[in-house]
Design an enzyme around this catalytic site. Structure first.
Site, PDB file in Angstrom:
ATOM      1  N   HIS A  10       0.845   2.773   5.993  1.00 47.91           N
ATOM      2  CA  HIS A  10       0.180   3.521   7.067  1.00 47.91           C
ATOM      3  C   HIS A  10      -1.336   3.309   7.021  1.00 47.91           C
ATOM      4  O   HIS A  10      -1.801   2.289   6.542  1.00 47.91           O
ATOM      5  CB  HIS A  10       0.585   4.998   7.010  1.00 47.91           C
ATOM      6  CG  HIS A  10       2.071   5.194   6.993  1.00 47.91           C
ATOM      7  ND1 HIS A  10       2.868   5.040   8.109  1.00 47.91           N
ATOM      8  CD2 HIS A  10       2.912   5.478   5.951  1.00 47.91           C
ATOM      9  CE1 HIS A  10       4.134   5.240   7.781  1.00 47.91           C
ATOM     10  NE2 HIS A  10       4.188   5.500   6.479  1.00 47.91           N
ATOM     11  N   GLU A  24       0.250  11.306   4.095  1.00 45.67           N
ATOM     12  CA  GLU A  24       0.831  10.194   3.350  1.00 45.67           C
ATOM     13  C   GLU A  24      -0.130   9.020   3.227  1.00 45.67           C
ATOM     14  O   GLU A  24      -0.241   8.403   2.162  1.00 45.67           O
ATOM     15  CB  GLU A  24       2.129   9.728   4.007  1.00 45.67           C
ATOM     16  CG  GLU A  24       2.805   8.614   3.212  1.00 45.67           C
ATOM     17  CD  GLU A  24       3.964   7.956   3.939  1.00 45.67           C
ATOM     18  OE1 GLU A  24       4.497   6.955   3.412  1.00 45.67           O
ATOM     19  OE2 GLU A  24       4.315   8.423   5.043  1.00 45.67           O
ATOM     20  N   HIS A  79       4.512   4.069  -0.612  1.00 44.71           N
ATOM     21  CA  HIS A  79       4.772   5.086   0.408  1.00 44.71           C
ATOM     22  C   HIS A  79       5.126   6.418  -0.231  1.00 44.71           C
ATOM     23  O   HIS A  79       5.371   6.508  -1.439  1.00 44.71           O
ATOM     24  CB  HIS A  79       5.933   4.652   1.310  1.00 44.71           C
ATOM     25  CG  HIS A  79       5.590   3.575   2.276  1.00 44.71           C
ATOM     26  ND1 HIS A  79       5.325   3.817   3.600  1.00 44.71           N
ATOM     27  CD2 HIS A  79       5.461   2.241   2.096  1.00 44.71           C
ATOM     28  CE1 HIS A  79       5.050   2.669   4.213  1.00 44.71           C
ATOM     29  NE2 HIS A  79       5.125   1.696   3.320  1.00 44.71           N
ATOM     30  N   GLU A 145       9.029   4.795  -2.563  1.00 46.41           N
ATOM     31  CA  GLU A 145       8.852   6.095  -1.909  1.00 46.41           C
ATOM     32  C   GLU A 145       8.621   7.126  -3.008  1.00 46.41           C
ATOM     33  O   GLU A 145       9.550   7.576  -3.679  1.00 46.41           O
ATOM     34  CB  GLU A 145      10.086   6.467  -1.075  1.00 46.41           C
ATOM     35  CG  GLU A 145      10.330   5.552   0.118  1.00 46.41           C
ATOM     36  CD  GLU A 145       9.477   5.926   1.328  1.00 46.41           C
ATOM     37  OE1 GLU A 145       8.576   6.791   1.180  1.00 46.41           O
ATOM     38  OE2 GLU A 145       9.703   5.366   2.415  1.00 46.41           O
TER      39      GLU A 145
END
Length: 445
Positions: A10, A24, A79, A145
């Site tokens: 992102h 995030e 992430h 993640e």
């Protein structure tokens, strides 16, 4: 040479998931920068490239195109997860089109085990997905993640900088095992290129973004100096000093004239290898304003350090920092008292030996600069001013041309004496930079 393409997920307008006051994109970037910092500082034959080093928007296509063009050995995408606030834990992904016997799957096994060993999260397993960065990268790739940002327990961990460092360490441990990375040999000296040091992280982020527009990758590290947190912008770390010097030259060509090199293991000092001889950079006002914010009763001596420093060709502004160190910011809490005007502690060796006395503050600074001249030069003392340093002839002439060389000479044992002076000098520089930025902000406002 192992080439890692590190991808903080992102960024920019794409915040990613959010929860409990966390975004995030920010967590991803922080963990990635910590991974890069560890690799640069502790390992040899490792090169790291990043899809972003600041809060900028980067498309998925740009990320994989850059990694492929760079011919990376491994693609690692960082992430955090989110679902419904009740789901928690760690999981990682490889491309769904790969078999369990592929090299990518084998690397996943190693990294997954290393990360789970330290991240204190529920193990949700090793998975596969058709994510763009996994599918379009031509090298083995893994997407991690690192907890669910909308789960209160996971979010509380992610909000803690020391925990994010632990997560970064887990990733590095996995990379070391998977790719047989070698740590820098014990005693190997690393030369780090610092392209700025700031009191405010936002200012450091602006510097990173600026360098990025000039094709220079950098990242932010935190360091405590004199009890305050500083945000350093690091633009590389090298075993070869000549390579570090080349990098500094590149940074300076981009317009960052205050770039410098530090050697790993120097403690709090940020500036390294400064000659005692040289030009005064700080103004008298900058010196005086710095100390008077700490000690409002401090005398205004900046003009003397400028004038005598310029006359003797010495770094009078660094000598001013030395005086702050010797006198506790002109509070004279040691064995030298204020009435002595002995700002350098000349001749002060302990209780009952408080050192030299000088008639005026101007003479005290003059003696300080003459004493430094004795250490830094073998030339005869210029004679425009009378010799007021009573210990000038006791110094081994030319025995300390750099501030660190005063260790064990000016102060005994004084193993970090020069470094402490330079750390204080950096404090003055940082305060001056922040003040200038405040003024510029007011003008723009």
């Amino acid at each position: 040479m192992f080439k890692l393409y590190l991808d903080p997920g992102h960024g920019g307008n794409d915040t990613g998931a959010s929860g409990h006051g966390l975004l995030e994109k920010e967590i991803n970037l922080d963990i990635a920068l910590r991974i890069r910092d560890i690799l640069n500082n502790e390992y040899q034959q490792v090169e790291v490239n990043m899809s972003r080093t600041t809060d900028t928007s980067v498309s998925l296509r740009q990320r994989t195109n850059q990694a492929n063009a760079w011919d990376a050995d491994y693609f690692l995408s960082i992430h955090c997860n989110a679902f419904n606030g009740s789901t928690r834990g760690y999981e990682d992904f490889i491309y769904s089109g790969l078999s369990n016997s592929s090299s990518t799957a084998q690397y996943q096994n190693v990294l997954h085990e290393a990360i789970i060993a330290v991240n204190e999260l529920t193990d949700r397993g090793q998975k596969k997905a058709n994510f763009h960065v996994l599918r379009e990268s031509t090298m083995p790739a893994l997407l991690t993640e690192n907890g669910f940002i909308d789960h209160s327990g996971d979010a509380a961990k992610l909000a803690d900088a020391s925990y994010r460092q632990k997560v970064a360490r887990g990733h590095v441990n996995g990379l070391e095992r998977a790719f047989n990375l070698e740590k820098s040999a014990s005693g190997t000296r690393l030369y780090k290129v610092i392209a700025g040091s700031f009191l405010e992280r936002a200012n450091a982020e602006k510097r990173v973004a600026y360098l990025d527009t000039h094709g220079i990758s950098s990242f932010i590290t935190e360091v405590s100096i004199s009890g305050n947190t500083r945000y350093r912008v690091q633009a590389g770390a090298y075993e070869s000093k000549s390579n570090a010097e080349n990098r500094v030259a590149e940074v300076k060509r981009a317009g960052i004239t205050d770039a410098y090199i530090i050697e790993e293991g120097q403690g709090d000092s940020e500036v390294s290898g400064y000659n005692i001889s040289g030009s005064v950079i700080l103004s008298p006002e900058q010196m005086d304003q710095f100390v008077q914010k700490i000690n409002p009763d401090a005398p205004s001596l900046g003009i003397y350090y400028l004038n005598f420093g310029t006359y003797y060709g010495l770094r009078g502004d660094v000598a001013f920092a030395q005086a702050l160190h010797e006198t506790d910011y002109f509070r004279f809490t040691g064995i030298v008292n204020e009435s002595q005007n002995n700002f350098a502690g000349i001749g002060a060796t302990g209780p009952g030996q408080p050192g030299a006395n000088f008639a005026t503050a101007e003479d005290g600074v003059l003696a300080h600069m003459q004493h430094l001249y004795a250490y830094a030069s073998t030339q005869a003392l210029p004679d425009n001013y009378r010799l007021v340093d009573p210990r000038f002839d006791l110094v081994q002439r030319g025995s300390a041309t750099k501030w660190e060389a005063l260790n064990g000479k000016w102060a005994v044992p004084g193993d970090q004496y020069g470094q402490l002076i330079l750390g204080l000098y950096q404090d003055i520089i940082n305060a001056s930079i922040d003040q200038l930025e405040d003024i510029l902000a007011q003008i723009k406002g």
